[in-house]
Design a protein around this motif. Structure first.
Motif, mmCIF file in Angstrom:
data_model
loop_
_atom_site.group_PDB
_atom_site.id
_atom_site.type_symbol
_atom_site.label_atom_id
_atom_site.label_comp_id
_atom_site.label_asym_id
_atom_site.label_seq_id
_atom_site.Cartn_x
_atom_site.Cartn_y
_atom_site.Cartn_z
ATOM 1 N N HIS A 1 0.820 -1.206 0.000
ATOM 2 C CA HIS A 1 0.000 0.000 0.000
ATOM 3 C C HIS A 1 0.857 1.261 0.000
ATOM 4 C CE1 HIS A 1 -2.286 3.229 2.111
ATOM 5 N NE2 HIS A 1 -3.255 2.811 1.339
ATOM 6 N N ASP A 2 2.008 1.199 0.653
ATOM 7 C CA ASP A 2 2.861 2.375 0.797
ATOM 8 C C ASP A 2 3.813 2.591 -0.381
ATOM 9 O OD1 ASP A 2 1.618 2.683 3.182
ATOM 10 O OD2 ASP A 2 3.368 2.337 4.445
ATOM 11 N N LEU A 3 3.728 1.730 -1.381
ATOM 12 C CA LEU A 3 4.605 1.877 -2.545
ATOM 13 C C LEU A 3 3.915 2.706 -3.623
ATOM 14 C CD1 LEU A 3 6.083 -1.722 -2.894
ATOM 15 C CD2 LEU A 3 7.159 0.283 -1.877
ATOM 16 N N LYS A 4 4.730 3.436 -4.394
ATOM 17 C CA LYS A 4 4.218 4.288 -5.460
ATOM 18 C C LYS A 4 5.032 4.030 -6.722
ATOM 19 C CE LYS A 4 3.442 9.182 -6.571
ATOM 20 N NZ LYS A 4 3.635 10.576 -6.102
ATOM 21 N N TRP A 5 4.352 3.820 -7.838
ATOM 22 C CA TRP A 5 5.014 3.577 -9.111
ATOM 23 C C TRP A 5 5.468 4.917 -9.702
ATOM 24 C CZ3 TRP A 5 7.056 -0.300 -11.662
ATOM 25 C CH2 TRP A 5 7.308 -0.193 -13.041
ATOM 26 N N ASP A 6 6.766 5.044 -9.970
ATOM 27 C CA ASP A 6 7.289 6.309 -10.498
ATOM 28 C C ASP A 6 7.538 6.258 -12.001
ATOM 29 O OD1 ASP A 6 9.555 4.806 -10.821
ATOM 30 O OD2 ASP A 6 10.804 5.958 -9.421
ATOM 31 N N GLY A 7 7.044 5.206 -12.674
ATOM 32 C CA GLY A 7 7.224 5.078 -14.111
ATOM 33 C C GLY A 7 8.182 3.980 -14.491
ATOM 34 N N SER A 8 9.122 3.688 -13.598
ATOM 35 C CA SER A 8 10.096 2.641 -13.907
ATOM 36 C C SER A 8 10.259 1.638 -12.763
ATOM 37 C CB SER A 8 11.466 3.274 -14.206
ATOM 38 O OG SER A 8 11.916 4.039 -13.094
ATOM 39 N N SER A 9 9.907 2.060 -11.565
ATOM 40 C CA SER A 9 10.048 1.170 -10.404
ATOM 41 C C SER A 9 9.144 1.678 -9.279
ATOM 42 C CB SER A 9 11.502 1.130 -9.926
ATOM 43 O OG SER A 9 11.924 2.422 -9.501
ATOM 44 N N TYR A 10 9.068 0.899 -8.213
ATOM 45 C CA TYR A 10 8.287 1.292 -7.049
ATOM 46 C C TYR A 10 9.176 1.988 -6.020
ATOM 47 C CZ TYR A 10 4.291 -1.460 -8.621
ATOM 48 O OH TYR A 10 3.232 -1.944 -9.336
ATOM 49 N N CYS A 11 8.633 3.019 -5.398
ATOM 50 C CA CYS A 11 9.361 3.704 -4.332
ATOM 51 C C CYS A 11 8.415 3.916 -3.156
ATOM 52 C CB CYS A 11 9.922 5.046 -4.814
ATOM 53 S SG CYS A 11 8.655 6.206 -5.372
ATOM 54 N N TYR A 12 8.977 4.166 -2.000
ATOM 55 C CA TYR A 12 8.170 4.376 -0.794
ATOM 56 C C TYR A 12 7.447 5.709 -0.863
ATOM 57 C CZ TYR A 12 7.112 5.155 4.150
ATOM 58 O OH TYR A 12 6.468 5.413 5.335
ATOM 59 N N ASN A 13 6.162 5.705 -0.555
ATOM 60 C CA ASN A 13 5.334 6.901 -0.620
ATOM 61 C C ASN A 13 4.886 7.272 0.797
ATOM 62 O OD1 ASN A 13 3.636 8.990 -1.230
ATOM 63 N ND2 ASN A 13 2.024 7.722 -2.135
ATOM 64 N N PRO A 14 5.594 8.201 1.449
ATOM 65 C CA PRO A 14 5.293 8.516 2.847
ATOM 66 C C PRO A 14 3.932 9.157 3.072
ATOM 67 C CG PRO A 14 6.830 10.118 1.948
ATOM 68 C CD PRO A 14 6.674 9.039 0.913
ATOM 69 N N HIS A 15 3.308 9.684 2.022
ATOM 70 C CA HIS A 15 2.043 10.399 2.185
ATOM 71 C C HIS A 15 0.868 9.465 2.453
ATOM 72 C CE1 HIS A 15 4.017 14.106 1.112
ATOM 73 N NE2 HIS A 15 4.478 13.553 0.019
ATOM 74 N N VAL A 16 1.042 8.180 2.185
ATOM 75 C CA VAL A 16 -0.050 7.240 2.446
ATOM 76 C C VAL A 16 0.243 6.359 3.651
ATOM 77 C CG1 VAL A 16 -0.779 7.178 0.043
ATOM 78 C CG2 VAL A 16 0.899 5.512 0.843
ATOM 79 N N SER A 17 1.435 6.483 4.208
ATOM 80 C CA SER A 17 1.792 5.679 5.372
ATOM 81 C C SER A 17 1.173 6.285 6.626
ATOM 82 C CB SER A 17 3.316 5.628 5.525
ATOM 83 O OG SER A 17 3.695 4.763 6.577
ATOM 84 N N PRO A 18 0.717 5.456 7.577
ATOM 85 C CA PRO A 18 0.026 6.005 8.753
ATOM 86 C C PRO A 18 0.954 6.747 9.705
ATOM 87 C CG PRO A 18 0.310 3.648 8.991
ATOM 88 C CD PRO A 18 0.737 3.992 7.592
ATOM 89 N N TYR A 19 0.438 7.814 10.273
ATOM 90 C CA TYR A 19 1.126 8.529 11.346
ATOM 91 C C TYR A 19 0.913 7.728 12.624
ATOM 92 C CZ TYR A 19 1.828 12.193 14.863
ATOM 93 O OH TYR A 19 2.233 12.916 15.950
ATOM 94 N N VAL A 20 1.996 7.436 13.336
ATOM 95 C CA VAL A 20 1.907 6.608 14.539
ATOM 96 C C VAL A 20 2.376 7.412 15.750
ATOM 97 C CG1 VAL A 20 2.653 4.489 15.676
ATOM 98 C CG2 VAL A 20 2.356 4.534 13.188
#
Length: 269
Positions: free
Chosen positions: A239-258
């Motif tokens: 869920h926290d991964l984001k496709w940047d066109g060539s690979s997946y990277c971590y997307n902090p905007h969807v990760s929960p604040y703890v």
């Protein structure tokens, strides 16, 4: 948003891989003292719940409160109900309890059903894996007690899943663990047993990575023939991964604040 509420540092077990097993930490404070401390600090806890709920509303995000420990079910049912009421006063946040499962009774199971509380029990897999490390104060394995608790929760229509600690003994048995939970029809996540000085069962980061790779190959969450159970720790990563066109990277905007609120010490982190 996730709010972790530490209800107590005390625990009724003596797991071989936990720092609580050490004589330094095993104070065994009475349940009366534990519950008095909990009750005395409920006002501060209410303020925390209210603030986090308001923060979630302002940011248009959902909120979940997780009751943790030590062993949170050292807290008496009446006190637990007071906490659930405080949470429900702030809308309808998800509530979850992380527990070793040995203190679950018919009374608490009914309470969990009434307040729609999800339960995550510590269960390391088959009996041979679980009982090697998860011992009670008398040195006996707790597998049978946990399985009885799972049956009790299911009979009371309580959502129950598991958290398995991956140890030196289980790190090469990803298939056995996956098959066990599949047959049980239970969602589960895993965490690493860290090699803490003096404790048993710790594994290296590389060993844990190898285990996770083996487990993920068995899971295949996009497979149409998926077994029907979920492994939330994998699902959250996906869920926290984001496709940047060539690979997946971590997307902090969807990760929960703890955030964490410790009731015994009235501390926030």
């Amino acid at each position: 948003m996730i709010g972790v509420i530490i209800s107590t540092f005390e625990c009724n077990l003596s797991c071989r891989y936990c720092y609580e097993y050490s004589d330094t930490y095993r104070t065994r404070t009475s349940k009366i003292v534990v519950n008095n401390a909990f009750a005395e600090n409920l006002d501060a806890c209410e303020e925390y719940i209210s603030c986090l709920s308001e923060l979630a509303r302002r940011n248009r995000r959902s909120v979940q409160f997780i009751l943790h420990g030590g062993e949170p079910l050292l807290i008496a049912p009446d006190n637990l109900e007071k906490l659930f009421e405080l949470i429900r006063k702030n809308g309808n946040p998800a509530i979850q309890i992380q527990t070793n499962g040995t203190l679950i009774t018919q009374r608490t199971a009914e309470l969990f059903h009434q307040y729609d509380v999800g339960i995550v029990v510590s269960l390391d897999g088959p009996k041979s894996l679980h009982d090697e490390y998860r011992k009670n104060a008398g040195g006996f394995g707790t597998y049978s007690m946990v399985m009885r608790a799972i049956d009790l929760l299911r009979n009371n229509r309580v959502d129950v899943s598991a958290l398995a600690t991956v140890t030196e003994l289980s790190s090469s048995r990803a298939k056995d663990i996956f098959t066990f939970f599949s047959c049980l029809g239970m969602d589960f996540s895993v965490n690493r047993c860290f090699p803490v000085l003096g404790m048993q069962g710790g594994i290296s980061e590389q060993t844990y990575q190898t285990f996770l790779s083996m487990l993920f190959d068995l899971y295949r969450p996009t497979d149409s023939e998926h077994c029907g159970i979920k492994i939330p720790c994998f699902d959250r990563c996906i869920h926290d991964l984001k496709w940047d066109g060539s690979s997946y990277c971590y997307n902090p905007h969807v990760s929960p604040y703890v955030s964490v609120f410790c009731i015994p010490g009235k501390t926030f982190g």
